[in-house]
Design an enzyme around this catalytic site. Sequence first.
Site, mmCIF file in Angstrom:
data_model
loop_
_atom_site.group_PDB
_atom_site.id
_atom_site.type_symbol
_atom_site.label_atom_id
_atom_site.label_comp_id
_atom_site.label_asym_id
_atom_site.label_seq_id
_atom_site.Cartn_x
_atom_site.Cartn_y
_atom_site.Cartn_z
ATOM 1 N N ARG A 1 -13.817 -33.450 -15.543
ATOM 2 C CA ARG A 1 -14.707 -32.727 -16.458
ATOM 3 C C ARG A 1 -14.002 -31.596 -17.218
ATOM 4 O O ARG A 1 -12.901 -31.197 -16.900
ATOM 5 C CB ARG A 1 -15.913 -32.169 -15.705
ATOM 6 C CG ARG A 1 -15.625 -31.268 -14.531
ATOM 7 C CD ARG A 1 -16.957 -30.863 -13.861
ATOM 8 N NE ARG A 1 -16.755 -29.987 -12.741
ATOM 9 C CZ ARG A 1 -16.608 -30.393 -11.482
ATOM 10 N NH1 ARG A 1 -16.635 -31.667 -11.177
ATOM 11 N NH2 ARG A 1 -16.434 -29.502 -10.514
ATOM 12 N N ASP A 2 -14.716 -31.092 -18.202
ATOM 13 C CA ASP A 2 -14.392 -29.868 -18.933
ATOM 14 C C ASP A 2 -13.200 -30.012 -19.882
ATOM 15 O O ASP A 2 -12.166 -29.337 -19.733
ATOM 16 C CB ASP A 2 -14.151 -28.705 -17.952
ATOM 17 C CG ASP A 2 -15.266 -28.550 -16.933
ATOM 18 O OD1 ASP A 2 -16.382 -29.019 -17.220
ATOM 19 O OD2 ASP A 2 -15.027 -27.975 -15.855
ATOM 20 N N ASN B 1 -24.324 -20.138 -17.387
ATOM 21 C CA ASN B 1 -22.977 -20.068 -16.807
ATOM 22 C C ASN B 1 -21.923 -20.227 -17.896
ATOM 23 O O ASN B 1 -21.947 -19.460 -18.860
ATOM 24 C CB ASN B 1 -22.813 -20.960 -15.566
ATOM 25 C CG ASN B 1 -23.112 -22.423 -15.719
ATOM 26 O OD1 ASN B 1 -24.247 -22.800 -15.954
ATOM 27 N ND2 ASN B 1 -22.116 -23.270 -15.538
ATOM 28 N N ASP B 2 -21.017 -21.166 -17.790
ATOM 29 C CA ASP B 2 -19.787 -21.174 -18.586
ATOM 30 C C ASP B 2 -19.990 -20.985 -20.094
ATOM 31 O O ASP B 2 -20.846 -21.642 -20.691
ATOM 32 C CB ASP B 2 -19.063 -22.521 -18.427
ATOM 33 C CG ASP B 2 -19.060 -23.028 -17.014
ATOM 34 O OD1 ASP B 2 -19.475 -22.304 -16.097
ATOM 35 O OD2 ASP B 2 -18.645 -24.187 -16.827
ATOM 36 N N GLU C 1 -11.402 -26.775 -12.616
ATOM 37 C CA GLU C 1 -12.500 -26.787 -13.580
ATOM 38 C C GLU C 1 -12.036 -26.055 -14.847
ATOM 39 O O GLU C 1 -11.119 -25.230 -14.802
ATOM 40 C CB GLU C 1 -13.726 -26.071 -13.004
ATOM 41 C CG GLU C 1 -14.267 -26.740 -11.750
ATOM 42 C CD GLU C 1 -15.607 -26.170 -11.295
ATOM 43 O OE1 GLU C 1 -16.531 -26.962 -11.096
ATOM 44 O OE2 GLU C 1 -15.718 -24.954 -11.141
ATOM 45 N N TRP D 1 -29.108 -22.802 -11.323
ATOM 46 C CA TRP D 1 -28.380 -23.858 -12.019
ATOM 47 C C TRP D 1 -29.156 -25.173 -11.992
ATOM 48 O O TRP D 1 -29.693 -25.558 -10.963
ATOM 49 C CB TRP D 1 -27.002 -24.053 -11.366
ATOM 50 C CG TRP D 1 -26.122 -24.995 -12.120
ATOM 51 C CD1 TRP D 1 -25.307 -24.686 -13.147
ATOM 52 C CD2 TRP D 1 -25.979 -26.405 -11.892
ATOM 53 N NE1 TRP D 1 -24.664 -25.819 -13.599
ATOM 54 C CE2 TRP D 1 -25.059 -26.891 -12.839
ATOM 55 C CE3 TRP D 1 -26.539 -27.311 -10.990
ATOM 56 C CZ2 TRP D 1 -24.676 -28.224 -12.906
ATOM 57 C CZ3 TRP D 1 -26.165 -28.642 -11.052
ATOM 58 C CH2 TRP D 1 -25.241 -29.086 -12.004
ATOM 59 N N TRP E 1 -22.417 -30.904 -19.594
ATOM 60 C CA TRP E 1 -21.598 -29.889 -18.944
ATOM 61 C C TRP E 1 -20.520 -29.375 -19.895
ATOM 62 O O TRP E 1 -20.485 -29.731 -21.061
ATOM 63 C CB TRP E 1 -21.002 -30.457 -17.651
ATOM 64 C CG TRP E 1 -22.047 -30.661 -16.574
ATOM 65 C CD1 TRP E 1 -23.406 -30.588 -16.712
ATOM 66 C CD2 TRP E 1 -21.799 -30.968 -15.201
ATOM 67 N NE1 TRP E 1 -24.006 -30.828 -15.503
ATOM 68 C CE2 TRP E 1 -23.055 -31.059 -14.559
ATOM 69 C CE3 TRP E 1 -20.641 -31.170 -14.445
ATOM 70 C CZ2 TRP E 1 -23.176 -31.340 -13.194
ATOM 71 C CZ3 TRP E 1 -20.762 -31.451 -13.091
ATOM 72 C CH2 TRP E 1 -22.015 -31.529 -12.478
ATOM 73 N N SER E 2 -19.610 -28.591 -19.325
ATOM 74 C CA SER E 2 -18.724 -27.790 -20.176
ATOM 75 C C SER E 2 -17.766 -28.592 -21.048
ATOM 76 O O SER E 2 -17.440 -29.746 -20.754
ATOM 77 C CB SER E 2 -17.929 -26.820 -19.305
ATOM 78 O OG SER E 2 -18.801 -25.803 -18.904
HETATM 79 N N1 DQQ Z 1 -19.736 -25.592 -14.703
HETATM 80 C C1 DQQ Z 1 -20.053 -26.774 -15.456
HETATM 81 C C2 DQQ Z 1 -18.967 -27.740 -15.168
HETATM 82 C C3 DQQ Z 1 -17.843 -26.862 -14.796
HETATM 83 C C4 DQQ Z 1 -18.505 -25.786 -14.007
HETATM 84 C C5 DQQ Z 1 -21.409 -27.260 -15.059
HETATM 85 C C6 DQQ Z 1 -17.700 -24.524 -13.903
HETATM 86 O O1 DQQ Z 1 -18.679 -28.548 -16.293
HETATM 87 O O2 DQQ Z 1 -16.869 -27.548 -14.072
HETATM 88 O O3 DQQ Z 1 -22.410 -26.336 -15.383
HETATM 89 O O4 DQQ Z 1 -18.497 -23.408 -13.671
#
Ligand code: DQQ
Length: 571
Positions: free
Chosen positions: A183-184, A59-60, A238, A84, A119-120
């Site tokens: 997050r992120d 993913n991201d 996010e 995921w 995570w991201s």
């Molecule tokens: N994907 C990550 C998160 C984020 C989300 C987790 C957005 O950190 O908020 O895999 O797709």
Amino acid sequence: MAFTVVGFIGLCSLLLGYGVHVEASHRVFSNLQSHQNTTATHQPYRTGYHFQPAKNWINDPNGPMIYKDIYHLFYQYNPYGAVWGNIVWAHATSTDLVNWVHHEVAIKPSIDSDINGCWSGSATILSGEKPAILYTGGDPQNRQVQNLALPKNLSDEFLREWIKPPRNPVMTPIDGINASSFRDPTTAWKGLDGRWRVIIGSQIDRQGKAILYRSKDFIHWVRAQHPLHSSNNTGMWECPDFFRVSVNSTVGLDTSLNGPSVKHVLKVSLGETQHDCYTIGTYDLKKDMYIPDNGSIDNGFGLRFDYGKFYASKTFFDSSKNRRILWGWINESDSEQDDIKKGWSGIHAIPRNLWLDKTGKQLVQWPIQEIKMLREKPVDWQSTEMKPGSVSEVLDVTAAQVDVEILLDLPTLEKAENMDPSWVDPQLLCSEKGASVKGSLGPFGLLALASKGLKEQTAIFFRVFKDQERYVVLMCSDQSRSSLRQDLDKTTYGAFLDVDPLHEGLSLRSLIDHSIVESFGGNGKACIIARVYPELAINDNAHLYVFNNGTENVMLSKLSAWSMKKAQIIY
Ligand code: DQQ
């Protein structure tokens, strides 16, 4: 990771041990996370020049950067399956953003503050050309916390090993921050006082928030009293991204650069709709607050990077070419069971160069110039009139893997249909007026990944309407006939395109790559990505057409198409 699972479409809510309620924006299937990949040999949907790993879920995009002339892309990855879960930071490098070498996983759970997932996050180049990564970790209580990772060996230009200083986590969800919505971290930037700033995505009672932190040394972070920006009723923000753009040039700017001729962009990825929305505005450096311009809507109904499938994107400043580059994740339109069968899920969009449009009201995006290195066997058409009902095949291209550009001119706009004031939602309008619905000026455009006989086709097209004294251009990507299969997400996408159809014409470029059609209208003013899975129109059986299903003639002033070579991806 042992998750107790409550999977559902869209936002995923997990009730984990310790009584802490944690949310993640992906469906989670604990029984499938380490599912063995199939040995599927029939793989018509793997792409030829889009970024994807050999197998499994991605993913991201995370922490893109350039270091010692090498581009680094990290990404969210499940090493054990095509859904995921078990999330780590996988890592690839490139010298041209087209051909990639995959490396060992760069960041994986190893300390308390990331033991439940990495995570991201983003990379920042600190003084002395030292990269640093801030990323979100899931701690033993499944709280979201922010961690710091640093390269182990700065003389390794591939930055293969990362260490986590003992001080981690460097930010924790205290004083009213929601531990499951924190997050992120973004790339950091420097303020007037020389301190670093970073924002973290969050929400409280569906009010999206960009929580602001400051630091002198990148290790000790202090939360500011107010967020950089917030907005009601948007849900979770996010993967925020905050950067400067030049008002009078297309060059990109360093994230920390301030000056009189800059505007600021705040992008948030809305977990509820899975849309990447942005505003253009002003950053008040003294108050440390971002204010969107009048008319730049921040409630999720404003501008989007892409009006199709494109999420959790991130930009970085490419100092070697003075440009800002955007990466985005594109998920699948089929089911998780299909992904498990395929053994993979998720690809990344072609990196895009991005700058402020001369109106100052929106951004413009264009595929990085390097992608042209894959073009071969050019096909050029002379100017041709497209009569009502015409469908012409673009021959001599490998239509399953092609880059095509067209320019359409309208001799007169007199016959444009009237715009109905109730047509405010372009996506709805495109789904009501798909490619097969005859109009006056339009629909006209491309039929991509089409089968002989057109049973399967992905139509990317325009329609022009008259709205009092101006003309409104609608750009659509119609997936309703993209596959004979019924069990797919075939949502039709749409956007209004801010161009003058009489004087500028209507330009369209599509990057077509087996299961993806990535389209740029009006020289990059509106972008739409579609994921499609034709059953007939695969490999050599895919065809490309131009069509006009309106009642008026259209001039095809230019058509250029190139078969695309495969990018070299070393796993
Ligand atoms: N994907 C990550 C998160 C984020 C989300 C987790 C957005 O950190 O908020 O895999 O797709």
